[in-house]
Design a protein around this motif. Structure first.
Motif, PDB file in Angstrom:
ATOM      1  N   ARG A 109       0.839  -1.198   0.000  1.00  0.00           N
ATOM      2  CA  ARG A 109       0.000   0.000   0.000  1.00  0.00           C
ATOM      3  C   ARG A 109       0.872   1.245   0.000  1.00  0.00           C
ATOM      4  O   ARG A 109       2.033   1.226   0.392  1.00  0.00           O
ATOM      5  N   ASP A 110       0.293   2.339  -0.467  1.00  0.00           N
ATOM      6  CA  ASP A 110       0.908   3.661  -0.376  1.00  0.00           C
ATOM      7  C   ASP A 110       0.269   4.331   0.829  1.00  0.00           C
ATOM      8  O   ASP A 110      -0.915   4.674   0.796  1.00  0.00           O
ATOM      9  N   ILE A 111       1.023   4.523   1.907  1.00  0.00           N
ATOM     10  CA  ILE A 111       0.438   5.000   3.158  1.00  0.00           C
ATOM     11  C   ILE A 111      -0.181   6.385   3.005  1.00  0.00           C
ATOM     12  O   ILE A 111      -1.214   6.683   3.612  1.00  0.00           O
ATOM     13  N   ASP A 112       0.407   7.229   2.179  1.00  0.00           N
ATOM     14  CA  ASP A 112      -0.150   8.573   2.000  1.00  0.00           C
ATOM     15  C   ASP A 112      -1.503   8.521   1.300  1.00  0.00           C
ATOM     16  O   ASP A 112      -2.451   9.215   1.695  1.00  0.00           O
ATOM     17  N   GLU A 113      -1.593   7.697   0.268  1.00  0.00           N
ATOM     18  CA  GLU A 113      -2.857   7.575  -0.458  1.00  0.00           C
ATOM     19  C   GLU A 113      -3.920   6.897   0.404  1.00  0.00           C
ATOM     20  O   GLU A 113      -5.092   7.286   0.387  1.00  0.00           O
ATOM     21  N   LEU A 114      -3.512   5.893   1.166  1.00  0.00           N
ATOM     22  CA  LEU A 114      -4.467   5.200   2.030  1.00  0.00           C
ATOM     23  C   LEU A 114      -4.963   6.127   3.138  1.00  0.00           C
ATOM     24  O   LEU A 114      -6.143   6.097   3.504  1.00  0.00           O
ATOM     25  N   THR A 115      -4.078   6.957   3.657  1.00  0.00           N
ATOM     26  CA  THR A 115      -4.489   7.915   4.688  1.00  0.00           C
ATOM     27  C   THR A 115      -5.486   8.923   4.124  1.00  0.00           C
ATOM     28  O   THR A 115      -6.444   9.310   4.799  1.00  0.00           O
ATOM     29  N   LYS A 116      -5.280   9.337   2.880  1.00  0.00           N
ATOM     30  CA  LYS A 116      -6.251  10.229   2.237  1.00  0.00           C
ATOM     31  C   LYS A 116      -7.631   9.572   2.194  1.00  0.00           C
ATOM     32  O   LYS A 116      -8.653  10.225   2.429  1.00  0.00           O
ATOM     33  N   PHE A 117      -7.641   8.289   1.896  1.00  0.00           N
ATOM     34  CA  PHE A 117      -8.914   7.575   1.839  1.00  0.00           C
ATOM     35  C   PHE A 117      -9.577   7.525   3.214  1.00  0.00           C
ATOM     36  O   PHE A 117     -10.795   7.692   3.335  1.00  0.00           O
ATOM     37  N   LYS A 157      -1.568   4.451  13.585  1.00  0.00           N
ATOM     38  CA  LYS A 157      -0.995   5.674  14.157  1.00  0.00           C
ATOM     39  C   LYS A 157      -1.581   6.914  13.488  1.00  0.00           C
ATOM     40  O   LYS A 157      -1.921   7.900  14.151  1.00  0.00           O
ATOM     41  N   ASN A 158      -1.689   6.862  12.170  1.00  0.00           N
ATOM     42  CA  ASN A 158      -2.235   8.006  11.435  1.00  0.00           C
ATOM     43  C   ASN A 158      -3.683   8.275  11.825  1.00  0.00           C
ATOM     44  O   ASN A 158      -4.099   9.431  11.981  1.00  0.00           O
ATOM     45  N   LEU A 159      -4.468   7.211  11.983  1.00  0.00           N
ATOM     46  CA  LEU A 159      -5.869   7.373  12.371  1.00  0.00           C
ATOM     47  C   LEU A 159      -5.972   7.978  13.766  1.00  0.00           C
ATOM     48  O   LEU A 159      -6.790   8.880  14.001  1.00  0.00           O
ATOM     49  N   ILE A 160      -5.151   7.502  14.685  1.00  0.00           N
ATOM     50  CA  ILE A 160      -5.159   8.051  16.046  1.00  0.00           C
ATOM     51  C   ILE A 160      -4.797   9.534  16.020  1.00  0.00           C
ATOM     52  O   ILE A 160      -5.426  10.358  16.696  1.00  0.00           O
ATOM     53  N   TRP A 161      -3.794   9.883  15.224  1.00  0.00           N
ATOM     54  CA  TRP A 161      -3.370  11.281  15.112  1.00  0.00           C
ATOM     55  C   TRP A 161      -4.491  12.144  14.536  1.00  0.00           C
ATOM     56  O   TRP A 161      -4.779  13.233  15.053  1.00  0.00           O
ATOM     57  N   LEU A 162      -5.132  11.655  13.492  1.00  0.00           N
ATOM     58  CA  LEU A 162      -6.230  12.404  12.874  1.00  0.00           C
ATOM     59  C   LEU A 162      -7.358  12.651  13.865  1.00  0.00           C
ATOM     60  O   LEU A 162      -7.878  13.767  13.978  1.00  0.00           O
ATOM     61  N   LEU A 163      -7.742  11.608  14.589  1.00  0.00           N
ATOM     62  CA  LEU A 163      -8.849  11.730  15.535  1.00  0.00           C
ATOM     63  C   LEU A 163      -8.506  12.677  16.683  1.00  0.00           C
ATOM     64  O   LEU A 163      -9.374  13.397  17.183  1.00  0.00           O
ATOM     65  N   SER A 164      -7.258  12.696  17.095  1.00  0.00           N
ATOM     66  CA  SER A 164      -6.879  13.534  18.236  1.00  0.00           C
ATOM     67  C   SER A 164      -6.648  14.988  17.841  1.00  0.00           C
ATOM     68  O   SER A 164      -6.992  15.903  18.598  1.00  0.00           O
ATOM     69  N   LYS A 165      -6.098  15.212  16.655  1.00  0.00           N
ATOM     70  CA  LYS A 165      -5.728  16.571  16.253  1.00  0.00           C
ATOM     71  C   LYS A 165      -6.796  17.286  15.431  1.00  0.00           C
ATOM     72  O   LYS A 165      -7.017  18.489  15.614  1.00  0.00           O
ATOM     73  N   HIS A 166      -7.429  16.563  14.519  1.00  0.00           N
ATOM     74  CA  HIS A 166      -8.306  17.233  13.560  1.00  0.00           C
ATOM     75  C   HIS A 166      -9.767  16.783  13.602  1.00  0.00           C
ATOM     76  O   HIS A 166     -10.619  17.412  12.971  1.00  0.00           O
ATOM     77  N   TYR A 167     -10.038  15.710  14.329  1.00  0.00           N
ATOM     78  CA  TYR A 167     -11.423  15.271  14.530  1.00  0.00           C
ATOM     79  C   TYR A 167     -11.634  14.987  16.022  1.00  0.00           C
ATOM     80  O   TYR A 167     -12.110  13.915  16.391  1.00  0.00           O
ATOM     81  N   PRO A 168     -11.296  15.958  16.876  1.00  0.00           N
ATOM     82  CA  PRO A 168     -11.369  15.711  18.323  1.00  0.00           C
ATOM     83  C   PRO A 168     -12.794  15.423  18.785  1.00  0.00           C
ATOM     84  O   PRO A 168     -13.748  16.048  18.320  1.00  0.00           O
TER      85      PRO A 168
END
Length: 224
Positions: A109-117, A157-168
């Protein structure tokens, strides 16, 4: 207080944050956050200064990341089997994001593209929230067919970061279903990345009776 009952915010703090945001929004209407969003930031970041700075960082991130145009990205078409925002909701009305672990492979997988999804899925789920009633999400990790090759630590890790920083405060509950024995060696690694408030929202579901306390099993996909 249960995970379904978010804590109240100080009325004066909310008004202070609204006043600060008003000045920003008058200069740039795209910076607008409604009261429900402001309350989530206050609950997550504890005080007005921290909440205000977090909102500004989120707004900058959304613009630079191109959140509003992710629906046109190739990542959405390519990764459609990695997660899905379900048509139906959980038992208290939260939108549901379903993630089948067996369809993930950190070596393919491409982590950047998957994170966008994943961001796209979070956005679509948030749009389905009836904020006057419930403004949080239910995320289901289905570990049926799971193997260590499916364990994508960086994506988690990316999902946890997103939820904590940008979707609190958007996460209402995270259900982990069909977990095999081997996951017991993986969970302690993930657990250390979570703060106490988030960790309390993670529920391991061992049987259909317990699952029915959260959602109707029939809403889960069988075609992924």
């Amino acid at each position: 207080m249960s995970q379904d009952e978010p804590s109240n915010v100080n009325v004066n703090d909310l008004q202070d944050l609204k006043d600060r945001m008003k000045l920003i929004v008058e200069a740039d209407p795209k910076q607008y956050h409604n009261d429900f969003s402001l309350k989530r930031y206050l609950r997550a970041f504890k005080n007005v200064d921290s909440a205000f700075q977090a909102i500004l960082k989120t707004n900058k991130w959304r613009d630079q990341y191109g959140v509003s145009t992710l629906g046109d990205s190739d990542a959405i078409k390519i990764h459609g089997n990695k997660a899905r925002v379900l048509r139906h909701r959980d038992c208290i009305g939260r939108p549901v994001i379903y993630i089948p672990a067996k369809n993930h492979n950190s070596n393919d997988r491409d982590i950047d593209e998957l994170t966008k999804f994943i961001v796209y899925c979070l956005e679509e789920a948030c749009k389905k929230c009836f904020e006057e009633v419930v403004d949080s999400l239910c995320i289901v990790f289905d570990l049926s067919g799971f193997s260590t090759a499916c364990m994508d630590y960086q994506l988690v890790k990316n999902l946890i970061w997103l939820l904590s920083k940008h979707y609190p405060e958007r996460l209402g509950v995270c259900l982990i279903i069909n977990a095999p024995g081997i996951f017991s060696t993986i969970w302690p690694v993930i657990r250390q990345w979570l703060d106490e408030n988030t960790a309390k929202k993670v529920v391991f579901v061992d049987n259909e009776i317990d699952l029915c306390k959260h959602l109707i099993p029939d809403i889960l996909p069988t075609d992924m």
